[in-house]
Design a protein around this motif. Sequence first.
Motif, mmCIF file in Angstrom:
data_model
loop_
_atom_site.group_PDB
_atom_site.id
_atom_site.type_symbol
_atom_site.label_atom_id
_atom_site.label_comp_id
_atom_site.label_asym_id
_atom_site.label_seq_id
_atom_site.Cartn_x
_atom_site.Cartn_y
_atom_site.Cartn_z
ATOM 1 N N MET A 43 -3.194 4.425 -10.450
ATOM 2 C CA MET A 43 -2.890 2.961 -10.591
ATOM 3 C C MET A 43 -3.804 2.469 -11.730
ATOM 4 O O MET A 43 -3.431 1.488 -12.486
ATOM 5 C CB MET A 43 -3.493 1.819 -9.531
ATOM 6 N N ASP A 44 -4.853 3.361 -12.129
ATOM 7 C CA ASP A 44 -5.528 3.215 -13.522
ATOM 8 C C ASP A 44 -4.408 3.185 -14.656
ATOM 9 O O ASP A 44 -4.586 2.637 -15.503
ATOM 10 C CB ASP A 44 -6.788 4.011 -13.441
ATOM 11 N N HIS A 45 -3.689 4.384 -14.532
ATOM 12 C CA HIS A 45 -3.081 4.591 -15.579
ATOM 13 C C HIS A 45 -1.830 3.622 -15.689
ATOM 14 O O HIS A 45 -1.567 3.075 -16.746
ATOM 15 C CB HIS A 45 -2.344 6.098 -15.334
ATOM 16 N N VAL A 46 -1.138 3.277 -14.409
ATOM 17 C CA VAL A 46 -0.066 2.260 -14.503
ATOM 18 C C VAL A 46 -0.661 0.990 -15.118
ATOM 19 O O VAL A 46 -0.152 0.248 -16.039
ATOM 20 C CB VAL A 46 0.376 2.092 -13.118
ATOM 21 N N LEU A 47 -1.941 0.547 -14.622
ATOM 22 C CA LEU A 47 -2.229 -0.975 -15.232
ATOM 23 C C LEU A 47 -2.551 -0.731 -16.532
ATOM 24 O O LEU A 47 -2.250 -1.553 -17.530
ATOM 25 C CB LEU A 47 -3.298 -1.009 -14.234
ATOM 26 N N GLU A 48 -3.141 0.348 -17.089
ATOM 27 C CA GLU A 48 -3.319 0.708 -18.381
ATOM 28 C C GLU A 48 -2.238 0.555 -19.348
ATOM 29 O O GLU A 48 -2.012 -0.336 -20.378
ATOM 30 C CB GLU A 48 -4.263 1.646 -18.583
ATOM 31 N N VAL A 49 -1.203 1.320 -19.173
ATOM 32 C CA VAL A 49 0.013 1.541 -19.718
ATOM 33 C C VAL A 49 0.891 0.244 -19.702
ATOM 34 O O VAL A 49 1.488 -0.136 -20.816
ATOM 35 C CB VAL A 49 0.712 2.660 -19.256
ATOM 36 N N SER A 50 0.783 -0.475 -18.600
ATOM 37 C CA SER A 50 1.670 -1.615 -18.439
ATOM 38 C C SER A 50 0.971 -2.868 -18.878
ATOM 39 O O SER A 50 1.517 -4.167 -18.884
ATOM 40 C CB SER A 50 2.156 -1.858 -16.927
ATOM 41 N N GLY A 51 -0.429 -2.849 -19.438
ATOM 42 C CA GLY A 51 -1.088 -4.185 -19.659
ATOM 43 C C GLY A 51 -1.244 -4.979 -18.241
ATOM 44 O O GLY A 51 -1.018 -6.180 -18.557
ATOM 45 N N TRP A 52 -1.536 -4.454 -17.316
ATOM 46 C CA TRP A 52 -1.874 -5.168 -16.038
ATOM 47 C C TRP A 52 -0.474 -5.770 -15.436
ATOM 48 O O TRP A 52 -0.620 -6.997 -15.147
ATOM 49 C CB TRP A 52 -2.965 -6.060 -16.229
ATOM 50 N N PHE A 53 0.699 -4.888 -15.892
ATOM 51 C CA PHE A 53 1.861 -5.454 -15.190
ATOM 52 C C PHE A 53 2.496 -6.266 -16.101
ATOM 53 O O PHE A 53 3.372 -7.269 -15.615
ATOM 54 C CB PHE A 53 1.786 -5.971 -13.875
ATOM 55 N N GLU A 100 0.829 -1.292 -0.017
ATOM 56 C CA GLU A 100 -0.045 -0.208 0.064
ATOM 57 C C GLU A 100 0.888 1.249 0.128
ATOM 58 O O GLU A 100 0.522 2.146 -0.699
ATOM 59 C CB GLU A 100 -0.927 0.070 1.298
ATOM 60 N N GLU A 101 1.747 1.138 0.632
ATOM 61 C CA GLU A 101 2.769 2.593 1.017
ATOM 62 C C GLU A 101 3.217 2.915 -0.409
ATOM 63 O O GLU A 101 3.383 3.960 -0.902
ATOM 64 C CB GLU A 101 4.015 2.443 1.928
ATOM 65 N N PHE A 102 4.131 1.929 -1.165
ATOM 66 C CA PHE A 102 4.624 2.153 -2.452
ATOM 67 C C PHE A 102 3.593 2.818 -3.516
ATOM 68 O O PHE A 102 4.117 3.696 -4.200
ATOM 69 C CB PHE A 102 5.094 0.749 -2.855
ATOM 70 N N PHE A 103 2.392 2.242 -3.539
ATOM 71 C CA PHE A 103 1.462 2.532 -4.410
ATOM 72 C C PHE A 103 0.537 3.793 -4.156
ATOM 73 O O PHE A 103 -0.187 4.215 -4.883
ATOM 74 C CB PHE A 103 0.626 1.516 -4.918
ATOM 75 N N LYS A 104 0.496 4.224 -2.913
ATOM 76 C CA LYS A 104 -0.427 5.076 -2.487
ATOM 77 C C LYS A 104 -0.556 6.572 -3.166
ATOM 78 O O LYS A 104 -1.335 7.068 -3.231
ATOM 79 C CB LYS A 104 -0.289 5.720 -0.938
ATOM 80 N N ASP A 105 0.742 7.013 -3.910
ATOM 81 C CA ASP A 105 0.865 8.186 -4.572
ATOM 82 C C ASP A 105 0.866 7.812 -6.058
ATOM 83 O O ASP A 105 0.878 8.948 -7.027
ATOM 84 C CB ASP A 105 1.897 9.131 -4.238
ATOM 85 N N LYS A 106 0.491 6.894 -6.783
ATOM 86 C CA LYS A 106 0.621 6.528 -7.994
ATOM 87 C C LYS A 106 -0.976 6.369 -8.559
ATOM 88 O O LYS A 106 -2.019 6.011 -7.855
ATOM 89 C CB LYS A 106 1.307 5.303 -8.410
#
Length: 140
Positions: A84-94, A76-82
């Motif tokens: 995640m909708d954008h990250v998951l979309e751009v990365s193809g869900w990691f 949670e701490e690592f992702f709190k300021d990110k």
Amino acid sequence: MATYYKFKDNKIPTFEELLGYGSEDTYVNIFIYIFEDVITDKEKKEEFLSNVMELLEYLRGQNLKWATIQISIYDEEFFKDKDMDHVLEVSGWFHNGTDEFDVWEYKEKLRYNLLIFKQKYKTIEEKRDIEELINMVYPE
């Protein structure tokens, strides 16, 4: 979601239509990504286990052939300021790294994994059964 059912007119059905056509021939793979600590906090864990149990009961009520549920719980701490909708979309869900970020750095922030395979799907009777399936992946 997939099925072995043969559709009329070769039309791809909606989710609701699919369940109506041949749910007993249908199986579902569900992937859930959580970016909140729902394991170490007792209240959140209880709510999490109740929600998973509710999801299982709902799926069982659809008369599906089987279902698989995979829940990935990240730091949670690592992702709190990110965003995640954008990250998951751009990365193809990691699945793909980008110039914007290293996907492996993000994947290493996976803390817990819950896998309910088709063999367990119908045998889970209570929250304790779900809790036993939670595995720590990458310790902090």
